[in-house]
Scaffold this active site. Structure first.
Site, PDB file in Angstrom:
ATOM      1  N   LYS A 200     -35.035   8.841 -29.691  1.00  0.00           N
ATOM      2  CA  LYS A 200     -36.268   8.304 -30.260  1.00  0.00           C
ATOM      3  C   LYS A 200     -36.501   6.919 -29.681  1.00  0.00           C
ATOM      4  O   LYS A 200     -35.643   6.043 -29.779  1.00  0.00           O
ATOM      5  CB  LYS A 200     -36.153   8.244 -31.775  1.00  0.00           C
ATOM      6  CG  LYS A 200     -37.375   7.628 -32.425  1.00  0.00           C
ATOM      7  CD  LYS A 200     -37.325   7.718 -33.928  1.00  0.00           C
ATOM      8  CE  LYS A 200     -38.516   7.009 -34.531  1.00  0.00           C
ATOM      9  NZ  LYS A 200     -38.512   7.098 -35.994  1.00  0.00           N
ATOM     10  N   LYS A 254     -38.706  12.028 -28.817  1.00  0.00           N
ATOM     11  CA  LYS A 254     -39.904  11.471 -29.446  1.00  0.00           C
ATOM     12  C   LYS A 254     -40.229  10.118 -28.847  1.00  0.00           C
ATOM     13  O   LYS A 254     -39.311   9.304 -28.706  1.00  0.00           O
ATOM     14  CB  LYS A 254     -39.620  11.327 -30.941  1.00  0.00           C
ATOM     15  CG  LYS A 254     -40.723  10.714 -31.747  1.00  0.00           C
ATOM     16  CD  LYS A 254     -40.256  10.527 -33.160  1.00  0.00           C
ATOM     17  CE  LYS A 254     -41.344   9.796 -33.910  1.00  0.00           C
ATOM     18  NZ  LYS A 254     -40.888   9.285 -35.155  1.00  0.00           N
TER      19      LYS A 254
HETATM   20  C1  PBG Z   1     -39.744   6.816 -39.353  1.00  0.00           C
HETATM   21  C2  PBG Z   1     -40.577   7.649 -38.469  1.00  0.00           C
HETATM   22  C3  PBG Z   1     -41.590   7.231 -37.606  1.00  0.00           C
HETATM   23  C4  PBG Z   1     -42.169   8.382 -37.122  1.00  0.00           C
HETATM   24  C5  PBG Z   1     -41.478   9.478 -37.651  1.00  0.00           C
HETATM   25  N1  PBG Z   1     -40.486   9.002 -38.476  1.00  0.00           N
HETATM   26  C6  PBG Z   1     -42.129   5.885 -37.308  1.00  0.00           C
HETATM   27  C7  PBG Z   1     -41.275   4.836 -36.726  1.00  0.00           C
HETATM   28  O1  PBG Z   1     -40.150   5.073 -36.312  1.00  0.00           O
HETATM   29  O2  PBG Z   1     -41.740   3.696 -36.709  1.00  0.00           O
HETATM   30  C8  PBG Z   1     -43.365   8.408 -36.201  1.00  0.00           C
HETATM   31  C9  PBG Z   1     -44.162   9.649 -36.200  1.00  0.00           C
HETATM   32  C10 PBG Z   1     -45.516   9.514 -35.600  1.00  0.00           C
HETATM   33  O3  PBG Z   1     -45.901   8.473 -35.038  1.00  0.00           O
HETATM   34  O4  PBG Z   1     -46.248  10.517 -35.675  1.00  0.00           O
HETATM   35  N2  PBG Z   1     -38.486   6.467 -38.973  1.00  0.00           N
END
Ligand code: PBG
Length: 330
Positions: A200, A254
């Site tokens: 991520k 992601k």
């Molecule tokens: C939280 C999380 C996030 C997303 C999914 N889980 C945001 C972040 O890490 O700031 C983002 C999903 C999206 O942008 O559609 N940890």
């Protein structure tokens, strides 16, 4: 020896619709989709999200209805994200492991419908902390990795107790997958899956999501000490290797489209169930262009999702899930 032009004509196979279908290497079906939903308090309540036209926060009764719709459309899994009321946000994010929180109640309500869909719940503290970070912080806003992992294990267990099927840690702390696996097993949840947000990235494409879960504006600093540097790909392989070694059943990359190379590498290298998250900012970009009349929305959306499959993803978390399933079913 392979033939060469003029004997070989690569266009030959593309001449008719039936022939293109015959040689098609990749298929997109509703079974490839995971539908993320945002939950809010209330009853029969829908709240629009400005940067995500067509996506709304839904109260639990409407989430249960949407789950039934997901099942009818052939979507196998829904992913839940809460917009925690302001008075339940705190510096320690304790609402995350309150068994009566929005996620747990929504999961129970979905299960009560009997709809044959899996429920995926996100493990991270950002929808619950007053400072918007995914973990606990010290007085200098440094993330406390090991203390955070201890809280995440509690969060995972209350979600599994509420009948979540897939626990999806999105926090990027070191060591959380092994700790969560051990906590789930100790609590009698040996068949609850873990889908790790393994690679991520610290991305600019999460903006609309932060509005949706009410984390916008409260974040002190950024998430670059835990989420990955978008410049790195070898590091993603190390993250994925680590999470698999700790017991992840499946892994996620992601954001989505800007990171197809990481998806392809993951699938080639590890050959494990691999998922992509087409994140909120990707949704917003497509919708903005569609609303301006600059893109053919249906074609662009279907193409973007097919490309995830071609790159090696087994499935995609996408806010387009219900729309795409409808298109594919029609
Ligand atoms: C939280 C999380 C996030 C997303 C999914 N889980 C945001 C972040 O890490 O700031 C983002 C999903 C999206 O942008 O559609 N940890």
């Amino acid at each position: 020896m392979t033939a060469r032009y003029p004997e070989l004509r690569l266009r030959r196979l593309r001449q008719t619709e039936w022939s293109r279908r015959l040689v098609r290497e990749t298929q997109l079906t509703p079974s490839d989709l995971i539908w993320p939903m945002f939950i809010c308090e209330g009853e029969n309540t829908r709240e629009p999200i400005a940067a995500m036209p067509g996506v709304e926060r839904l109260s639990i009764d409407l989430i249960a209805q949407a789950a039934t719709r997901a099942a009818e459309l052939g979507i196998p899994v829904i992913a839940l994200f809460p917009n925690t009321p302001e008075d339940k946000r705190s510096s320690d994010g304790a609402e995350a492991f309150n068994a009566g929180n929005l996620i747990c109640r929504a999961t129970a309500a979905i299960k009560a419908t009997g709809a044959p869909v899996g429920v995926l719940t996100d493990v991270a503290l950002d929808p619950y902390t007053s400072h918007g970070h995914d973990g606990l912080i010290d007085e200098h806003a440094n993330i406390l990795n090991d203390e955070t992992v201890a809280v995440l294990t509690k969060q995972a267990v209350v979600q599994a107790d509420a009948d979540a099927d897939i626990i999806a840690p999105s926090d990027m702390m070191d060591g959380r997958i092994g700790a969560i696996r051990a906590a789930l097993d100790a609590a009698g949840h040996k068949n609850v899956q873990i889908m790790s947000y393994a690679a991520k990235y610290a991305s600019a494409f999460y903006g609309p999501f932060r509005e949706a879960v009410g984390a916008m504006g409260r974040l002190k600093g950024d998430k670059r000490t835990y989420q990955m540097d978008p410049a790195n790909s070898n590091e993603a392989m190390r993250e994925i290797e680590q999470d698999l070694a700790e017991g992840a059943d499946s892994v996620m990359v992601k954001p989505g489209l800007p990171y197809l190379d990481v998806i392809a590498r993951t699938k080639d290298h590890f050959a494990v169930p691999t998922f992509a998250y087409q994140v909120s900012g990707e949704y917003a970009m497509v919708m903005a262009a569609v609303q301006n009349g600059w893109l053919d929305g249906e074609a662009a959306i279907l193409e973007s999702l097919l490309c995830f499959k071609r790159a090696g993803a087994d499935g995609v978390l996408t806010y387009f899930a219900p729309k795409v399933a409808e298109l594919l079913n029609s």
